[in-house]
Design a protein around this motif. Structure first.
Motif, PDB file in Angstrom:
ATOM      1  N   ALA A   1      48.062  32.135  42.439  1.00  0.00           N
ATOM      2  CA  ALA A   1      48.834  33.354  42.149  1.00  0.00           C
ATOM      3  C   ALA A   1      48.600  33.829  40.718  1.00  0.00           C
ATOM      4  O   ALA A   1      48.465  35.036  40.465  1.00  0.00           O
ATOM      5  N   THR A   2      48.544  32.895  39.781  1.00  0.00           N
ATOM      6  CA  THR A   2      48.321  33.275  38.377  1.00  0.00           C
ATOM      7  C   THR A   2      46.924  33.838  38.172  1.00  0.00           C
ATOM      8  O   THR A   2      46.727  34.801  37.420  1.00  0.00           O
ATOM      9  N   LEU A   3      45.942  33.248  38.846  1.00  0.00           N
ATOM     10  CA  LEU A   3      44.570  33.754  38.744  1.00  0.00           C
ATOM     11  C   LEU A   3      44.457  35.167  39.298  1.00  0.00           C
ATOM     12  O   LEU A   3      43.782  36.024  38.702  1.00  0.00           O
ATOM     13  N   VAL A   4      45.108  35.441  40.409  1.00  0.00           N
ATOM     14  CA  VAL A   4      45.085  36.782  40.986  1.00  0.00           C
ATOM     15  C   VAL A   4      45.748  37.771  40.030  1.00  0.00           C
ATOM     16  O   VAL A   4      45.249  38.889  39.820  1.00  0.00           O
ATOM     17  N   ARG A   5      46.858  37.352  39.422  1.00  0.00           N
ATOM     18  CA  ARG A   5      47.540  38.223  38.457  1.00  0.00           C
ATOM     19  C   ARG A   5      46.663  38.457  37.227  1.00  0.00           C
ATOM     20  O   ARG A   5      46.553  39.588  36.722  1.00  0.00           O
ATOM     21  N   ALA A   6      46.028  37.398  36.744  1.00  0.00           N
ATOM     22  CA  ALA A   6      45.136  37.529  35.580  1.00  0.00           C
ATOM     23  C   ALA A   6      43.957  38.435  35.894  1.00  0.00           C
ATOM     24  O   ALA A   6      43.528  39.238  35.046  1.00  0.00           O
ATOM     25  N   GLN A   7      43.448  38.327  37.112  1.00  0.00           N
ATOM     26  CA  GLN A   7      42.318  39.166  37.529  1.00  0.00           C
ATOM     27  C   GLN A   7      42.706  40.640  37.469  1.00  0.00           C
ATOM     28  O   GLN A   7      41.933  41.488  36.979  1.00  0.00           O
ATOM     29  N   SER A   8      43.901  40.962  37.925  1.00  0.00           N
ATOM     30  CA  SER A   8      44.363  42.348  37.910  1.00  0.00           C
ATOM     31  C   SER A   8      44.589  42.859  36.490  1.00  0.00           C
ATOM     32  O   SER A   8      44.131  43.942  36.119  1.00  0.00           O
ATOM     33  N   ILE A   9      45.281  42.052  35.683  1.00  0.00           N
ATOM     34  CA  ILE A   9      45.628  42.493  34.329  1.00  0.00           C
ATOM     35  C   ILE A   9      44.388  42.580  33.440  1.00  0.00           C
ATOM     36  O   ILE A   9      44.212  43.544  32.678  1.00  0.00           O
TER      37      ILE A   9
END
Length: 240
Positions: free
Chosen positions: A140-148
């Protein structure tokens, strides 16, 4: 009086997959675009690999943790160079509207840093004692980091690089790149250089390799085997 075309010709700006923009100007920031491509690619690969990697494959989790460190060090170096060397120089020359863009660059870096630390903690835990809860949180954190990070890179390519083209000279940019290279050191560049060009193929690879200096080509060649071993181990499950 006719001006010779060579005197006014501007460099053809590099456009790589995923890149949001390439503002026209006298400066050729192609290595920045190459790095942005690498950062986008790596985060996408990590976000895809973590949920696919077998929980009991300790060797792959250790490789993923090592590969994450390589990515995070490169991204930190890139952002730190901008914060310390690039944005302050531009702020001295900018108008008020442009300063808002640079303030946003700083603020976006501050958003990204905690996410990288959270991912680092997740990879460290998975390399030592993997469990499903940590894996789910890390994904979940990686997906969020990818977006940001993706939004930040697009903002930088669209607005901040346009300011670079308006406010910096070619000499300014060459000095900035020289400082960035010196800060990395030869040993670090040997490890990082193959990562920069991973995934470039066909015409994109030809264009990039036509522009990079000979020393960087040599580092890519020398560091390539070691990088490919780690990279292949880390992302073993992406092709399965």
């Amino acid at each position: 009086m006719t001006t010779h075309p060579a005197a006014t010709a501007l460099p053809i700006q590099l456009r790589l997959p995923g890149q949001a923009a390439a503002p026209v100007g006298s400066i050729d920031p192609f290595m920045m675009y190459v790095l942005h491509h690498a950062f986008r690619r790596d985060l996408a690969d990590f976000a895809a690999a973590v949920p696919r990697t077998k929980l009991d494959d300790a060797g792959t989790w250790r490789a993923l943790a090592d590969r994450w460190t390589m990515f995070a060090v490169a991204l930190h170096h890139h952002h730190n160079g901008e914060d310390v060397e690039l944005w302050p120089l531009l702020e001295e020359r900018c108008d008020e509207t442009e300063k808002l863009v640079l303030e946003a660059m700083d603020a976006e870096h501050d958003q990204i840093d905690p996410l990288l630390e959270e991912c680092n903690a997740g990879f460290t835990t998975m390399a030592a004692h993997p469990d499903e809860q940590t894996r789910s949180a890390l994904t979940a954190t990686l997906v969020r980091a990818q977006s940001i990070l993706g939004d930040h890179l697009a903002h930088e390519e669209t607005d901040a690089i346009a300011i670079v083209q308006r406010r910096m000279t070619l000499h300014d940019w060459e000095e900035f790149e020289a400082k960035m290279s010196k800060q990395s050191g030869l040993g670090e560049m040997l490890k990082m250089s193959p990562m920069m060009v991973k995934g470039l193929s066909g015409a994109d690879r030809e264009v990039v390799f036509a522009r990079i200096p000979g020393i960087l080509k040599l580092l890519i060649k020398l560091g390539g085997p070691r990088f490919r071993r780690l990279d292949g181990r880390a992302f073993y499950y992406l092709d399965r």
